[in-house]
Design a protein around this motif. Structure first.
Motif, PDB file in Angstrom:
ATOM      1  N   ASP A 205       0.859  -1.168   0.000  1.00 42.59           N
ATOM      2  CA  ASP A 205       0.000   0.000   0.000  1.00 42.59           C
ATOM      3  C   ASP A 205       0.910   1.238   0.000  1.00 42.59           C
ATOM      4  OD1 ASP A 205      -2.471   1.579   0.532  1.00 42.59           O
ATOM      5  OD2 ASP A 205      -1.394   2.012   2.392  1.00 42.59           O
ATOM      6  N   THR A 206       0.451   2.320  -0.603  1.00 40.45           N
ATOM      7  CA  THR A 206       1.339   3.498  -0.650  1.00 40.45           C
ATOM      8  C   THR A 206       0.897   4.622   0.290  1.00 40.45           C
ATOM      9  OG1 THR A 206       0.196   4.420  -2.575  1.00 40.45           O
ATOM     10  CG2 THR A 206       2.116   3.022  -2.994  1.00 40.45           C
TER      11      THR A 206
ATOM     12  N   THR B  19       1.276   4.007   4.108  1.00 40.40           N
ATOM     13  CA  THR B  19       2.206   2.919   4.419  1.00 40.40           C
ATOM     14  C   THR B  19       3.641   3.272   4.024  1.00 40.40           C
ATOM     15  OG1 THR B  19       0.446   1.290   4.193  1.00 40.40           O
ATOM     16  CG2 THR B  19       2.707   0.461   4.052  1.00 40.40           C
TER      17      THR B  19
ATOM     18  N   SER C   6      -1.649  -0.043  -5.146  1.00 38.87           N
ATOM     19  CA  SER C   6      -2.243   1.176  -4.605  1.00 38.87           C
ATOM     20  C   SER C   6      -3.468   1.565  -5.390  1.00 38.87           C
ATOM     21  CB  SER C   6      -1.206   2.299  -4.705  1.00 38.87           C
ATOM     22  OG  SER C   6      -1.777   3.567  -4.468  1.00 38.87           O
ATOM     23  N   ASN C   7      -4.316   2.385  -4.766  1.00 38.59           N
ATOM     24  CA  ASN C   7      -5.467   2.925  -5.480  1.00 38.59           C
ATOM     25  C   ASN C   7      -5.115   4.153  -6.322  1.00 38.59           C
ATOM     26  OD1 ASN C   7      -7.337   0.979  -4.772  1.00 38.59           O
ATOM     27  ND2 ASN C   7      -7.742   1.939  -2.788  1.00 38.59           N
TER      28      ASN C   7
ATOM     29  N   SER D 109      -4.328   1.348  -9.854  1.00 38.04           N
ATOM     30  CA  SER D 109      -5.730   0.932 -10.007  1.00 38.04           C
ATOM     31  C   SER D 109      -6.196   0.964 -11.457  1.00 38.04           C
ATOM     32  CB  SER D 109      -6.631   1.818  -9.143  1.00 38.04           C
ATOM     33  OG  SER D 109      -6.402   3.195  -9.447  1.00 38.04           O
TER      34      SER D 109
ATOM     35  N   LYS E  74      -8.836  -1.232  -4.477  1.00 39.76           N
ATOM     36  CA  LYS E  74      -8.816  -2.048  -3.265  1.00 39.76           C
ATOM     37  C   LYS E  74      -9.954  -1.605  -2.377  1.00 39.76           C
ATOM     38  CE  LYS E  74      -4.683  -0.891  -1.998  1.00 39.76           C
ATOM     39  NZ  LYS E  74      -3.479  -0.774  -1.154  1.00 39.76           N
TER      40      LYS E  74
ATOM     41  N   TYR F 195      -5.725  -7.410  -5.933  1.00 42.21           N
ATOM     42  CA  TYR F 195      -4.784  -8.340  -5.275  1.00 42.21           C
ATOM     43  C   TYR F 195      -4.450  -9.514  -6.207  1.00 42.21           C
ATOM     44  CZ  TYR F 195      -6.638  -5.829  -1.221  1.00 42.21           C
ATOM     45  OH  TYR F 195      -7.042  -4.851  -0.348  1.00 42.21           O
TER      46      TYR F 195
ATOM     47  N   MET G 241       0.983  -8.875   1.178  1.00 36.77           N
ATOM     48  CA  MET G 241       0.515  -7.489   1.199  1.00 36.77           C
ATOM     49  C   MET G 241       1.100  -6.809   2.424  1.00 36.77           C
ATOM     50  SD  MET G 241      -1.554  -5.457  -0.558  1.00 36.77           S
ATOM     51  CE  MET G 241      -1.428  -3.696  -0.235  1.00 36.77           C
TER      52      MET G 241
ATOM     53  N   ALA H  63       0.841  -3.268   4.598  1.00 37.60           N
ATOM     54  CA  ALA H  63       0.011  -2.064   4.740  1.00 37.60           C
ATOM     55  C   ALA H  63      -0.081  -1.661   6.204  1.00 37.60           C
ATOM     56  CB  ALA H  63      -1.392  -2.310   4.188  1.00 37.60           C
TER      57      ALA H  63
ATOM     58  N   HIS I 210      -3.018  -0.479   7.171  1.00 38.24           N
ATOM     59  CA  HIS I 210      -4.477  -0.488   7.322  1.00 38.24           C
ATOM     60  C   HIS I 210      -4.952  -1.934   7.363  1.00 38.24           C
ATOM     61  CE1 HIS I 210      -3.514   3.192   4.765  1.00 38.24           C
ATOM     62  NE2 HIS I 210      -3.702   3.632   5.989  1.00 38.24           N
TER      63      HIS I 210
ATOM     64  N   ASP J 233      -7.161  -3.418   4.502  1.00 40.48           N
ATOM     65  CA  ASP J 233      -6.436  -3.806   3.285  1.00 40.48           C
ATOM     66  C   ASP J 233      -5.854  -5.210   3.469  1.00 40.48           C
ATOM     67  OD1 ASP J 233      -5.104  -3.609   0.845  1.00 40.48           O
ATOM     68  OD2 ASP J 233      -3.867  -1.899   1.406  1.00 40.48           O
TER      69      ASP J 233
END
Lengths: 232, 232
Positions: free
Chosen positions: B13-14, B17, B123-124, B147, B154, B160, B176, B178, B180, B183
């Motif tokens: 995750d960006t 994270t 990442s989104n 994305s 996500k 994923y 993964m 992250a 969060h 996620d």
């Protein structure tokens, strides 16, 4: 306006342009199939690459990844050379395309170009293949455009324009870099800029046409020369 | 078998994270909108991020890129705070998400992790956004999973599993990473491994839940700790 004004993204062909497939694959063939002329076997395998990709784009074959196509053409070449290639050997030879060496100027050239441009692979290899190739050779790609992102092979429009779209760039902001004029002609037809890079040894001593074309925006002797011409 | 046996790919995750959105965006908001409480404005903007992405995944909104969604939520927050944000200011604030700073351990941590694993952004953000963020922060991504590769956000399965497919990896070969838990829970539900990274300052002094979960395979204080736990 110069031929390179506004270029933000450089898109690189990989097999031949940044990597030396002849040395890598002829070495692997020599080790795996000692009975054949490794140089001729390698060249013949590579000659079958473009045509089978074109069959996918023509709709004659359904989508399949490059490894599967290379496995098919390997079987054809082996048959032509009168050798048997078992499944494990075939797998190793097909995987050898992931770890072919970069030309000596490739890694330092890409690193230098990345200081002024977004440098991307735009190749008929898969993302995974290209990722492994990059780690093996320390290529500083900002992004890897593999054929499996679009399920299309160059010279299909979807690859060139697909990369431009992912980069949120107009086609004229992207410059295709290749040692194959057909790749550059296709890129230009979709609005990209083009730079020819000479690779006289691509075919391992067999003739290679490095004339390029006056239609190209740039013509470079290697990636360090390209960097100099692009002012980085 | 340890919790990390067979892991080849790390998917990060960006926002939060590897990068510190609070510092980057609150700085930009402070400069562009001096009349508002930049910290509160920034937190409120970020709170609206998850819900509007979820509306796309629910089919309530058609696919659109993150920049467009951030522009919509910015207008909502501005309205709530009673300030006017003209189009140029909105564009600058939305673009500010591309150049938010990495956490101090992020660039060196990713570089160290890349010696033993394939390190990917998942990442989104869009590919172009993440590419710009990476160049700005010297993140050594091997591949950038944005994305727009899948037209999904996500925690949708397509992201994923899409990354695992591009890496030619089984889901359990992908971990993964992250800060969060939602996620990580989603990633685990699709067969990926999970590593929680603590980022106590993500919300700029406001509370952040860094408890993680016993379900995660790893729990790290930062990316250098993650590297040590992964043996690189």
């Amino acid at each position: 306006m110069s031929a390179t004004t506004g270029v933000r993204v450089l898109a690189f062909d990989t097999f031949g342009t940044v990597t030396d497939w002849f040395t890598g694959i002829s070495g692997a063939v020599g080790a795996e199939l000692p009975a054949v002329d490794a140089a001729e076997f390698t060249r013949e395998w590579r000659r079958r690459y473009g045509p089978i990709l074109a069959r996918v784009e023509a709709g004659d074959l359904g989508w399949r990844g490059l490894d599967d196509l290379q496995t098919e053409t390997l079987a054809d070449v082996a048959s032509e050379f009168g050798v048997t290639v078992d499944d494990d050997t075939a797998r190793r030879l097909v995987r050898a395309w992931r770890i072919i060496p970069g030309w000596p100027d490739a890694a330092p050239g890409l690193r230098r170009l990345a200081t002024g441009f977004t440098v991307c692979a735009l190749s008929n290899g898969s993302v995974a293949l290209l990722t492994e190739m990059a780690k093996h050779n320390d290529f500083a790609w900002d992004f890897i455009g593999g054929s499996d992102l679009w399920h299309h092979y160059k010279p299909a429009r979807e690859t060139y324009c697909g990369l431009a779209e992912l980069m949120e760039a107009e086609p004229h902001e992207v410059m295709m870099v290749a040692t194959h004029q057909t790749d550059l002609d296709a890129a230009r037809s979709y609005g990209l800029r083009s730079a020819f890079v000479e690779r006289p040894d691509e075919w391992g001593g067999a003739p290679k046409d490095d004339a390029g074309s006056a239609d190209n925006d740039l013509h470079a002797t290697d990636l360090l020369d390209l960097a100099a011409q692009l002012g980085v």
